[in-house]
Design an enzyme around this catalytic site. Structure first.
Site, PDB file in Angstrom:
ATOM      1  N   GLU A   1       0.827  -1.198   0.000  1.00 16.73           N
ATOM      2  CA  GLU A   1       0.000   0.000   0.000  1.00 16.73           C
ATOM      3  C   GLU A   1       0.869   1.259   0.000  1.00 16.73           C
ATOM      4  O   GLU A   1       1.853   1.349   0.723  1.00 16.73           O
ATOM      5  CB  GLU A   1      -0.915   0.008   1.228  1.00 16.73           C
ATOM      6  CG  GLU A   1      -1.932  -1.121   1.245  1.00 16.73           C
ATOM      7  CD  GLU A   1      -2.939  -1.050   0.113  1.00 16.73           C
ATOM      8  OE1 GLU A   1      -3.081   0.034  -0.489  1.00 16.73           O
ATOM      9  OE2 GLU A   1      -3.583  -2.081  -0.163  1.00 16.73           O
TER      10      GLU A   1
ATOM     11  N   CYS B   1      -7.278  -2.444   8.211  1.00 18.64           N
ATOM     12  CA  CYS B   1      -5.939  -2.420   7.602  1.00 18.64           C
ATOM     13  C   CYS B   1      -5.429  -0.984   7.504  1.00 18.64           C
ATOM     14  O   CYS B   1      -4.308  -0.676   7.914  1.00 18.64           O
ATOM     15  CB  CYS B   1      -5.984  -3.069   6.219  1.00 18.64           C
ATOM     16  SG  CYS B   1      -6.367  -4.832   6.281  1.00 18.64           S
TER      17      CYS B   1
ATOM     18  N   HIS C   1      -1.120  -5.857   1.495  1.00 22.66           N
ATOM     19  CA  HIS C   1      -2.291  -6.723   1.347  1.00 22.66           C
ATOM     20  C   HIS C   1      -1.924  -7.965   0.548  1.00 22.66           C
ATOM     21  O   HIS C   1      -1.173  -7.881  -0.431  1.00 22.66           O
ATOM     22  CB  HIS C   1      -3.421  -5.981   0.637  1.00 22.66           C
ATOM     23  CG  HIS C   1      -4.341  -5.253   1.561  1.00 22.66           C
ATOM     24  ND1 HIS C   1      -4.511  -3.888   1.527  1.00 22.66           N
ATOM     25  CD2 HIS C   1      -5.148  -5.708   2.559  1.00 22.66           C
ATOM     26  CE1 HIS C   1      -5.392  -3.535   2.458  1.00 22.66           C
ATOM     27  NE2 HIS C   1      -5.785  -4.621   3.097  1.00 22.66           N
TER      28      HIS C   1
END
Length: 202
Positions: A80, A142, A166
């Site tokens: 991310e 998350c 992820h």
């Protein structure tokens, strides 16, 4: 030997298995590349996740923090790029539902990952594991954990690198939810080890 805090999550929502839990438990206590791994499983709970993360962070005093989460439906590993200051999503495991709530009141709108995400993606692709940078960690737990950790590091002026990755569903989970693309546990484990090994490459 450097220290790496690696976190995963327990199962949640309609997913009775969270592959991050198995990966973190397997790597806990091992050495990967230049790092000793300290693994910890976080609760899917808005009220507890960040506090538990901070507690273990303060105990371990790691050089790097990598948090893992399940992105059911994605077919590749996705580091991310950014976490935003927003809690908004379905109920957590305690039934808490948050809508349009800041993670940190008066905190910055967002934080960028301080992990070498481009290098990670390239390393995974080179060994035949599909990967790409993701520009949204969502607004569920998350994102909550990624933002909270980066905020603590920034607020305390620490030189710790931190970010979120992820991963797809495991085959074990896909057996229970047949609509999900999935990877084998062996592939998922290889992906995380590959990512750790490129942390200090020039």
């Amino acid at each position: 030997m450097k220290k790496l805090l690696l976190t995963g999550f327990e199962s949640f929502l309609e997913y009775p298995i969270n592959p991050t839990e198995k990966i973190v438990k397997e790597l806990n206590g091992k050495t990967v590349g230049q790092y000793q791994i300290f693994g910890y499983i976080l609760p899917v709970d808005y009220k507890k996740a960040a506090d538990e993360l901070f507690n273990v962070f303060d105990q371990v005093k790691p050089d790097v923090v990598i948090s893992l989460g399940l992105a059911a439906g994605r077919n590749r590993v996705t580091p991310e790029r950014v976490a935003i200051n927003c809690n908004d999503g379905p109920a957590d495991n305690q039934g808490n539902v948050l809508k349009d709530q800041p993670i940190v009141h008066d905190g910055p709108a967002a934080y960028f990952s301080t992990l070498p995400i481009r290098k990670m993606v390239q390393a995974l692709q080179e060994v035949g594991l599909p990967s790409e940078i993701s520009n949204t960690a969502g607004t569920y737990l998350c994102n909550h954990v990624m933002y909270s950790m980066l905020h603590k590091i920034a607020k305390e002026g620490l030189s710790v690198r931190s970010g979120f990755i992820h991963i797809p569903a495991s085959h074990e989970l896909a057996i229970k939810n047949r609509s999900l693309p999935s990877w084998s546990h062996t592939q998922l484990l290889q992906a995380i080890e590959t990512i750790i090994c490129v942390l200090d490459e020039e």
